[in-house]
Enzyme design. Structure first.
Site, short mmCIF file in Angstrom:
data_model
loop_
_atom_site.label_atom_id
_atom_site.label_comp_id
_atom_site.label_asym_id
_atom_site.label_seq_id
_atom_site.Cartn_x
_atom_site.Cartn_y
_atom_site.Cartn_z
N ASP A 69 3.00 4.85 -5.24
CA ASP A 69 2.38 6.15 -5.04
C ASP A 69 3.38 7.24 -5.39
OD1 ASP A 69 1.28 8.49 -4.20
OD2 ASP A 69 0.90 7.86 -2.13
N ASP A 122 0.86 -1.20 0.00
CA ASP A 122 0.00 0.00 0.00
C ASP A 122 0.89 1.25 0.00
OD1 ASP A 122 -2.39 1.42 0.16
OD2 ASP A 122 -2.53 1.27 2.35
N ASN A 175 -9.06 0.77 6.47
CA ASN A 175 -8.13 0.47 7.55
C ASN A 175 -8.63 1.03 8.89
OD1 ASN A 175 -5.82 -0.36 8.93
ND2 ASN A 175 -4.66 1.46 8.39
N THR A 176 -8.89 2.34 8.91
CA THR A 176 -9.20 3.01 10.18
C THR A 176 -10.38 2.37 10.94
OG1 THR A 176 -8.32 5.05 9.28
CG2 THR A 176 -9.73 5.27 11.20
N GLY A 204 -11.63 4.55 2.67
CA GLY A 204 -12.99 4.02 2.67
C GLY A 204 -13.69 4.08 4.02
N HIS A 244 -9.49 5.23 -2.03
CA HIS A 244 -8.77 5.17 -0.75
C HIS A 244 -9.62 5.86 0.32
CE1 HIS A 244 -4.54 3.84 -1.71
NE2 HIS A 244 -5.16 3.78 -2.88
N GLU A 291 -1.21 6.00 -8.57
CA GLU A 291 -2.04 7.06 -7.95
C GLU A 291 -1.88 8.39 -8.65
OE1 GLU A 291 -2.20 7.41 -3.65
OE2 GLU A 291 -2.40 9.59 -3.79
P1 13P Z 1 -8.86 4.49 5.85
O1 13P Z 1 -7.88 4.22 6.94
O2 13P Z 1 -9.42 5.86 5.88
O3 13P Z 1 -9.92 3.44 5.79
O4 13P Z 1 -8.05 4.41 4.48
C1 13P Z 1 -7.34 3.24 4.17
C2 13P Z 1 -6.56 3.42 2.92
O5 13P Z 1 -6.93 4.13 2.02
C3 13P Z 1 -5.30 2.67 2.79
O6 13P Z 1 -4.57 3.03 1.66
#
Ligand code: 13P
Length: 284
Positions: free
Chosen positions: A104, A82, A232-233, A210, A208, A134
């Protein structure tokens, strides 16, 4: 099943209008939770590994955990770098066993971003590894990557299209108004950019940031051509809340399984609901 390139499922995602989730793997509990959710939903998925997470877990453990997850879930799994920052990191990941990489280069001038992306695509494709590029800069904080919201710039559709044509990437992350981390208000997604770029290129667009995007916005983006969504968050938030609850309620707990286990369980539910929202359930 061995780890697969994103091309195992992204073309189908764009054609059938669903999106495959990239869920970031930060430790063993994340790997297990995501794999379990995928098995229950019969959904393909992508493990996103930031450079910070790779340093934390190490190459050997990262690849071994992803392989174990692919084997036990029985669904197609891509192991994806990533926000890779350089040719060298991308090559180390490919050599280590990753099946997909993101480069990126969005902070470089356009021509330089194209040149660097092309170098990675050439090697990666020769090895059967997929590549995400990107364009435009996505705001927020993602591990090593810190982009001030004010400095985030939306992708220009004509540049995004030319970027795809010149690099031959397998999917393109374009900055359309989402950000890494949680939103203070509602994100303002520029659906017109998604639509214009998606109509002009055969590969899916990547969204990204999300986490925290309202469901209707996610669904609309998918209808317009988003085929990969990164989360992720939200997993971090529910995992940490569950761990904190156990620790706050019991001063004597010392067995990590007693607090990491509930963290893992909380993430299974988040990932399952995202897979259903993205429509990737029963697409394995
Ligand atoms: P979030 O942590 O906002 O869900 O984004 C994850 C992401 O885009 C990883 O590249």
């Amino acid at each position: 099943m061995p780890l697969v390139s994103m091309n195992e499922f992204l073309p189908k995602a764009k054609e059938k209008r669903f999106a495959v989730g990239q869920f970031n793997m930060n430790n063993l509990e994340f790997a297990q939770a995501i794999a379990q959710a995928a098995k229950e939903e019969n959904s393909p998925f992508i493990f996103g590994i930031s450079e910070g997470a790779l340093r934390y877990m190490g190459m050997e453990y990262t690849v071994a955990m992803a392989e174990a997850a692919a084997k036990t879930s029985g669904v197609p799994v891509a192991l994806h770098l990533d926000h890779g920052s350089s040719f060298d990191v991308a090559m180390q990941c490919i050599r280590g066993g990753f099946s997909s990489v993101m480069f990126d280069g969005s902070h470089y001038p356009f021509e330089e971003n194209v040149r660097l992306t092309k170098e990675i695509v050439k090697v990666a494709h020769a090895m059967g590894v997929s590549v995400e590029g990107e364009l435009g800069t996505i705001g927020g904080v993602e591990d090593d990557l810190v982009v001030d919201e004010a400095a985030a710039t939306l992708a220009k559709p004509e540049e995004a299209i030319r970027y795809y044509e010149e690099t031959g990437v397998d999917c393109v992350a374009i900055a359309v108004g989402t950000a890494h981390g949680m939103y203070k208000g509602e994100p303002r997604i520029h659906f017109d950019i998604i639509e214009e770029v998606s109509k002009a290129i055969p590969v899916p667009i990547v969204l990204h940031g999300g986490s925290g995007v309202p469901d209707d916005m996610i669904q609309r983006s998918i209808e317009l051509g988003v085929g990969k969504i990164n989360v992720n968050t939200e997993n971090q938030v529910v995992c940490t809340a569950a761990v904190r609850e156990v620790l706050n309620n019991d001063d004597n707990v010392i067995d990590p399984r007693k607090y990491l286990g509930p963290g893992r369980e909380a993430m299974v539910e988040v990932v399952r609901s995202k897979m259903r929202l993205f429509g990737s359930n029963n697409q394995a």
